[in-house]
Design an enzyme around this catalytic site. Structure first.
Site, PDB file in Angstrom:
ATOM      1  CB  VAL A   1      13.683  27.600 -25.092  1.00 48.12           C
ATOM      2  CG1 VAL A   1      13.420  28.981 -24.065  1.00 48.12           C
ATOM      3  CG2 VAL A   1      12.637  26.726 -24.903  1.00 48.12           C
TER       4      VAL A   1
ATOM      5  CE1 TYR B   1       6.822  19.617 -30.250  1.00 52.56           C
ATOM      6  CE2 TYR B   1       8.642  18.004 -30.233  1.00 52.56           C
ATOM      7  CZ  TYR B   1       7.819  19.243 -29.498  1.00 52.56           C
ATOM      8  OH  TYR B   1       8.213  19.339 -28.204  1.00 52.56           O
TER       9      TYR B   1
ATOM     10  CB  CYS C   1      11.907  22.990 -24.454  1.00 57.10           C
ATOM     11  SG  CYS C   1      12.549  22.760 -26.416  1.00 57.10           S
TER      12      CYS C   1
ATOM     13  CD1 TRP D   1       9.994  30.367 -24.863  1.00 55.77           C
ATOM     14  CD2 TRP D   1       9.376  29.063 -23.196  1.00 55.77           C
ATOM     15  NE1 TRP D   1       9.762  29.204 -25.556  1.00 55.77           N
ATOM     16  CE2 TRP D   1       9.222  28.549 -24.563  1.00 55.77           C
ATOM     17  CE3 TRP D   1       9.006  28.327 -22.008  1.00 55.77           C
ATOM     18  CZ2 TRP D   1       8.819  26.830 -24.571  1.00 55.77           C
ATOM     19  CZ3 TRP D   1       8.409  27.121 -22.023  1.00 55.77           C
ATOM     20  CH2 TRP D   1       8.469  26.512 -23.290  1.00 55.77           C
TER      21      TRP D   1
ATOM     22  CB  VAL E   1       9.995  34.103 -28.239  1.00 54.68           C
ATOM     23  CG1 VAL E   1      10.698  34.007 -26.920  1.00 54.68           C
ATOM     24  CG2 VAL E   1       9.517  35.617 -28.900  1.00 54.68           C
TER      25      VAL E   1
HETATM   26  N1  LIG Z   1      14.341  27.104 -32.262  1.00 52.47           N
HETATM   27  C1  LIG Z   1      13.737  26.161 -32.933  1.00 52.47           C
HETATM   28  C2  LIG Z   1      13.403  24.923 -32.159  1.00 52.47           C
HETATM   29  C3  LIG Z   1      13.034  25.141 -30.708  1.00 52.47           C
HETATM   30  C4  LIG Z   1      11.736  24.900 -30.196  1.00 52.47           C
HETATM   31  O1  LIG Z   1      10.674  24.994 -31.124  1.00 52.47           O
HETATM   32  N2  LIG Z   1      11.338  25.386 -29.025  1.00 52.47           N
HETATM   33  C5  LIG Z   1      10.181  25.510 -28.628  1.00 52.47           C
HETATM   34  C6  LIG Z   1       9.967  24.560 -26.958  1.00 52.47           C
HETATM   35  S1  LIG Z   1       9.973  22.936 -27.298  1.00 52.47           S
HETATM   36  C7  LIG Z   1       9.790  26.656 -28.342  1.00 52.47           C
HETATM   37  O2  LIG Z   1      10.200  27.537 -27.802  1.00 52.47           O
HETATM   38  N3  LIG Z   1       8.656  27.110 -29.030  1.00 52.47           N
HETATM   39  C8  LIG Z   1       8.007  28.458 -29.011  1.00 52.47           C
HETATM   40  C9  LIG Z   1       6.825  28.351 -28.258  1.00 52.47           C
HETATM   41  O3  LIG Z   1       6.400  27.450 -27.932  1.00 52.47           O
HETATM   42  O4  LIG Z   1       6.302  29.781 -28.098  1.00 52.47           O
HETATM   43  C10 LIG Z   1      12.448  26.598 -33.768  1.00 52.47           C
HETATM   44  O5  LIG Z   1      12.610  28.072 -34.044  1.00 52.47           O
HETATM   45  O6  LIG Z   1      11.708  26.109 -34.163  1.00 52.47           O
END
Ligand SMILES: N[C@@H](CCC(=O)N[C@@H](CS)C(=O)NCC(=O)O)C(=O)O
Length: 329
Positions: free
Chosen positions: A122, A185, A54, A87, A120
């Site tokens: 990271v 993205y 990520c 995750w 959820v």
């Molecule tokens: N915390 C932020 C950005 C962090 C983010 O998008 N992280 C991705 C990974 S790169 C993630 O954990 N996405 C949740 C998922 O894919 O389930 C959000 O809520 O948009």
């Protein structure tokens, strides 16, 4: 694996005909020197949870290394492939994080807010004694490492967010976030041709501007590495491996822009940057998890990564990577 992250901010939720929109972080408490949100900076109390895939979490990995926070803030690395509970700690023995004792990051979200049903994500920081999530605010976490965790920085830690340069750093990071970090993205998860084309042009217009800026200066702002460089790096290092093909940002590769490619190699070869990167985790995550845009889940073998270690000659531009400080061990 079918659409494991269908509702996540980074998942396949963009299919429908809604434009891709990154959700705002849900838990935005801050860990500060004065503990005003109830979370004081304290060695050994918190655990940083990341995926090495990520880009947002990788900012925190780089910053933690540069500032020497490894002993004070321990690290949990999630499996790059989420399942339908998001995750998970399948890389650890018994599928459990050895410090938090949980199998899924969602358990820390649930401990924080019972019945929580949102995304959820990271990076996440968890309070070890209570097992509760403190923050998943990816924009703030690294700024707080730089400015609030100072008592726990290693000797020789750089100032990644120098006060006198903050306005300029914020401005540069704003454009890079909109058009590059998040622009890739927007292109990758676009659900209409127009949306994709707008994002594609934003990405390359901004990269061209940034390339011009970096032609005669080694770092984005001032003479030293700052938060702005960390944020650009985490997107550049993924560019040819995933964004060029998987996200269709294919006007050109990183390796075809001599300035940006040398800049990215310079950072990659700086202790604290390249040593946090795992290209296998990156590729596994993007190509296997985003089944909406890569239905076969086939992970490409390329690109050839050997170029990352070749000389960049950027020291000729001067600059002082760590200012008056020193590189991390
Ligand atoms: N915390 C932020 C950005 C962090 C983010 O998008 N992280 C991705 C990974 S790169 C993630 O954990 N996405 C949740 C998922 O894919 O389930 C959000 O809520 O948009």
């Amino acid at each position: 694996m079918s659409n494991p992250t269908g509702s996540g901010p980074d998942g396949n939720a963009a299919y429908g005909h809604k434009p891709f929109k990154r959700s705002t972080s849900h838990f935005a408490d801050r860990i500060t020197a004065d503990g005003r949100d109830g979370w004081p900076v304290e060695a050994g109390r918190y655990r940083l949870v990341v995926s090495r895939a990520c880009p947002w979490a990788s900012r925190a990995l780089v910053s933690r290394r540069l500032l020497g926070l490894e002993d004070a803030l321990s690290l949990a690395v999630a499996d790059p492939i989420q399942d339908d509970r998001s995750w998970r700690f399948t890389l650890d023995e018994g599928g459990r994080d050895p410090v938090l004792g949980i199998s899924y990051l969602s358990e820390a979200y649930e401990a924080r807010e019972s019945g929580y049903s949102g995304g959820v994500s990271v990076p996440a920081i968890v309070d070890v004694p209570s097992g509760k999530l403190v923050t998943n605010d990816f924009q703030q976490i690294t700024l707080d490492f730089a400015t609030e965790w100072t008592a726990l920085h290693r000797p020789g830690a750089p100032d990644l967010y120098p006060e006198r340069l903050r306005d300029e750093i914020d401005e540069v990071m704003g454009g890079i976030y909109r058009d590059v970090n998040n622009g890739v993205y927007r292109a990758g998860f676009a659900s209409s041709q127009d949306e994709y084309e707008t994002a594609y042009h934003d990405v390359f217009r901004r990269l061209d501007l940034v390339s011009g800026r970096l032609r005669n200066q080694r770092y984005l702002v001032g003479e030293t590495i700052t938060e702005a460089d960390i944020r650009l790096f985490t997107t550049l290092v993924r560019f040819d491996a995933v964004y060029h093909g998987h996200f269709k940002c294919n006007r050109s590769k990183l390796t075809e822009d001599p300035v940006l490619w040398a800049y990215a190699r310079d950072l990659f070869q700086t202790p604290g940057f390249g040593d946090t990167v795992d290209f296998d985790h990156i590729k596994q995550h993007y190509y296997r998890v985003h089944t909406g845009i890569n239905p076969t889940g086939i992970v490409p073998l390329g690109p050839d990564l050997t170029g990352w270690r070749t000389p960049h000659h950027r020291e000729q531009l001067g600059g002082r990577p760590f200012g008056d400080g020193t590189p991390p061990a």
